[in-house]
Every structure is written in structure tokens, then in C-alpha cells.
Design a protein around this motif. Structure first.
Motif, PDB file in Angstrom:
ATOM      1  N   LYS A 283      62.704  26.902  72.109  1.00 39.52           N
ATOM      2  CA  LYS A 283      62.280  27.321  73.452  1.00 39.52           C
ATOM      3  C   LYS A 283      63.486  27.523  74.362  1.00 39.52           C
ATOM      4  CE  LYS A 283      57.708  25.136  73.405  1.00 39.52           C
ATOM      5  NZ  LYS A 283      56.849  24.082  74.004  1.00 39.52           N
ATOM      6  N   LEU A 284      64.457  26.604  74.277  1.00 38.42           N
ATOM      7  CA  LEU A 284      65.668  26.756  75.079  1.00 38.42           C
ATOM      8  C   LEU A 284      66.448  28.000  74.658  1.00 38.42           C
ATOM      9  CD1 LEU A 284      66.910  23.052  75.253  1.00 38.42           C
ATOM     10  CD2 LEU A 284      66.248  24.470  77.205  1.00 38.42           C
ATOM     11  N   ALA A 285      66.519  28.238  73.350  1.00 37.61           N
ATOM     12  CA  ALA A 285      67.236  29.418  72.849  1.00 37.61           C
ATOM     13  C   ALA A 285      66.605  30.700  73.378  1.00 37.61           C
ATOM     14  CB  ALA A 285      67.245  29.416  71.321  1.00 37.61           C
ATOM     15  N   ASN A 286      65.290  30.746  73.441  1.00 41.01           N
ATOM     16  CA  ASN A 286      64.602  31.924  73.973  1.00 41.01           C
ATOM     17  C   ASN A 286      64.896  32.109  75.460  1.00 41.01           C
ATOM     18  OD1 ASN A 286      63.410  32.580  71.505  1.00 41.01           O
ATOM     19  ND2 ASN A 286      61.582  31.333  71.918  1.00 41.01           N
ATOM     20  N   ARG A 287      64.951  30.997  76.200  1.00 43.99           N
ATOM     21  CA  ARG A 287      65.276  31.090  77.627  1.00 43.99           C
ATOM     22  C   ARG A 287      66.704  31.570  77.831  1.00 43.99           C
ATOM     23  NH1 ARG A 287      63.164  25.460  80.200  1.00 43.99           N
ATOM     24  NH2 ARG A 287      63.948  26.387  82.144  1.00 43.99           N
ATOM     25  N   PHE A 288      67.626  31.055  77.006  1.00 45.74           N
ATOM     26  CA  PHE A 288      69.027  31.487  77.105  1.00 45.74           C
ATOM     27  C   PHE A 288      69.151  32.978  76.779  1.00 45.74           C
ATOM     28  CE2 PHE A 288      70.625  26.985  75.823  1.00 45.74           C
ATOM     29  CZ  PHE A 288      70.174  26.494  77.030  1.00 45.74           C
ATOM     30  N   ASP A 289      68.474  33.398  75.727  1.00 49.45           N
ATOM     31  CA  ASP A 289      68.556  34.790  75.275  1.00 49.45           C
ATOM     32  C   ASP A 289      67.982  35.737  76.335  1.00 49.45           C
ATOM     33  OD1 ASP A 289      69.293  36.562  73.070  1.00 49.45           O
ATOM     34  OD2 ASP A 289      67.153  36.967  72.900  1.00 49.45           O
TER      35      ASP A 289
END
Length: 226
Positions: free
Chosen positions: A205-211
Motif C-alpha cells: 500500500k505504501l509502495a502504491n502511494r509512493f508510486d
């Protein structure tokens, strides 16, 4: 004569277990302790990262001056978290590119994009650290416990072969100690598996927000140079 219930207590079975089974139990106990240490540490790290990410997103989308935000974050990137460091890397590269006087949009965007992607990968690597141990503990611990169980049962039947009368009472303690090894293996494995799956989901979920932030920030920078 020692009461049967005392002989079959968990503590008594562990203390009186054969040396190989005790070694297996100690290995599993060590795995469990390390797993719980990593679980607690990772939970605190992810909670802090989620809070920092939310706070930075709120500050970024307020619509203030990006240069001022960049200066504020540059003073202490550790305090502002992973997403702030991604922003700082991209903004720094963008400002360097602007100072060269180059007006080509593709050239101006190449540096920030590359810098943010590199920082993004480093941050994910940090968040993923030690998850491999939890995955390994979850998959290997039951087999280690099973090894202790097999040895304990084998040891019980070997001892039973030397007695003149085979009874359940004679073999029960050995089988019980063997099954405790399996129970400890599951005790070590189940929390590790649950934690690994939970943390992996949070990191995704964090990776998607960063991306998503990287793409949106690059669009903002492109509008500034047009």
C-alpha cells in the motif's frame, strides 16, 4: 512414586526430553524470540512511516510553495519520512536541471524521475528488510518441529523394544515430548506467517502511494516549465 500428572506436565516433558529434542526446542525458541523482535520492530517502523507519509501528503497538497517545502524538508529528511525523501531527491534534481538553463521538458524531467525512482527503491528495500526472516521462520519452523517429533517418537519405540511388556504408559511420555516439539514449531511459525502477510500488504500500500506521488509530482513539475 511421582504422580502421573506430574510426569506428563509440559515442563516435566520438556526437561526430561532427550537431548536432540531439547536442541530442536531451543532452536525453535530462538527463532520465535528473533521473530517477535522483528515483528515488534517492523510494526513500529511501518506505523511511523505511515504517519510521516500522511503528514507529508497533507503538507504537500496544501498548495504551498514547493521551494519552501523543499528547504524545510532538506534540514532533516529523517524526521519527515520516506515520501519526503523521495520528494527531496526529485526536487533537488529539478532545481539543478533548471539552473543549467535547459528548457527541454524531457531532459528536465529525466533527472528528477531517475532520482525519485532510485530513492523509492531504497526506501522499499529498507521497509522490506527482515521480512525474509519472517517468511523463512514461517515455512521452516514446522519442519524443524517435525524433526523433533520424529526423533522423539523413534526414541520412544526404541526404548519400548527393550521392555518385556509394551504398554501405553511406557510410550506415552516419549510421544508427548515429541508432540511438544511440533507445537513449539507451530507457535514459532504461525505469528511469523501472519506478520509477514500483514506487513507485506502494508508495504504494498505504501509502495502504491509512493508510486502515485512520483507520477503526480512529475506532472506538477512539467506544468511549471511549460
Amino acid at each position: 512414586m511421582q504422580p502421573v500428572q506430574d510426569e506428563m506436565s509440559i515442563f516435566s516433558l520438556i526437561v526430561n526430553a532427550s537431548a536432540p529434542v531439547q536442541i530442536v526446542m531451543l532452536i525453535l525458541l530462538a527463532i520465535s524470540v528473533v521473530s517477535w523482535t522483528y515483528i515488534i520492530s517492523k510494526r513500529l517502523t511501518l506505523k511511523r512511516t505511515q504517519t510521516q507519509t500522511r503528514e507529508f501528503e497533507n503538507a504537500f497538497w496544501k498548495g504551498g510553495d514547493l521551494s519552501s517545502l523543499h528547504q524545510s524538508i532538506s534540514r532533516n529528511t529523517e524526521e519527515h519520512g520516506a515520501l519526503a525523501r523521495i520528494f527531496e531527491a526529485g526536487m533537488s534534481e529539478f532545481m539543478k536541471a533548471r539552473r543549467t538553463g535547459n528548457t527541454d521538458i524531457n531532459t528536465l524531467m529525466e533527472g528528477p524521475n531517475r532520482a525519485m525512482r532510485a530513492t523509492y527503491q531504497r526506501e522499499l528495500d529498507l521497509l522490506d528488510s527482515r521480512l525474509n526472516f519472517l517468511a523463512s521462520a514461517g515455512s521452516v519452523s514446522p519442519y524443524i518441529g517435525l524433526l523433533g517429533t520424529v526423533w522423539g517418537i523413534m526414541h520412544s519405540f526404541i526404548g519400548l523394544s527393550t521392555t518385556q511388556q509394551a504398554t501405553l504408559a511406557a510410550v506415552a511420555p516419549g510421544i508427548a515430548e515429541a508432540l511438544i516439539a511440533t507445537a513449539i514449531g507451530l507457535f514459532a511459525a504461525i505469528p511469523a506467517v501472519i506478520a509477514y502477510n500483514h506487513f507485506s500488504n502494508d508495504i504494498d500500500k505504501l509502495a502504491n502511494r509512493f508510486d502515485s506521488f512520483i507520477d503526480e509530482f512529475l506532472n506538477i513539475l512539467q506544468r511549471q516549465v511549460r
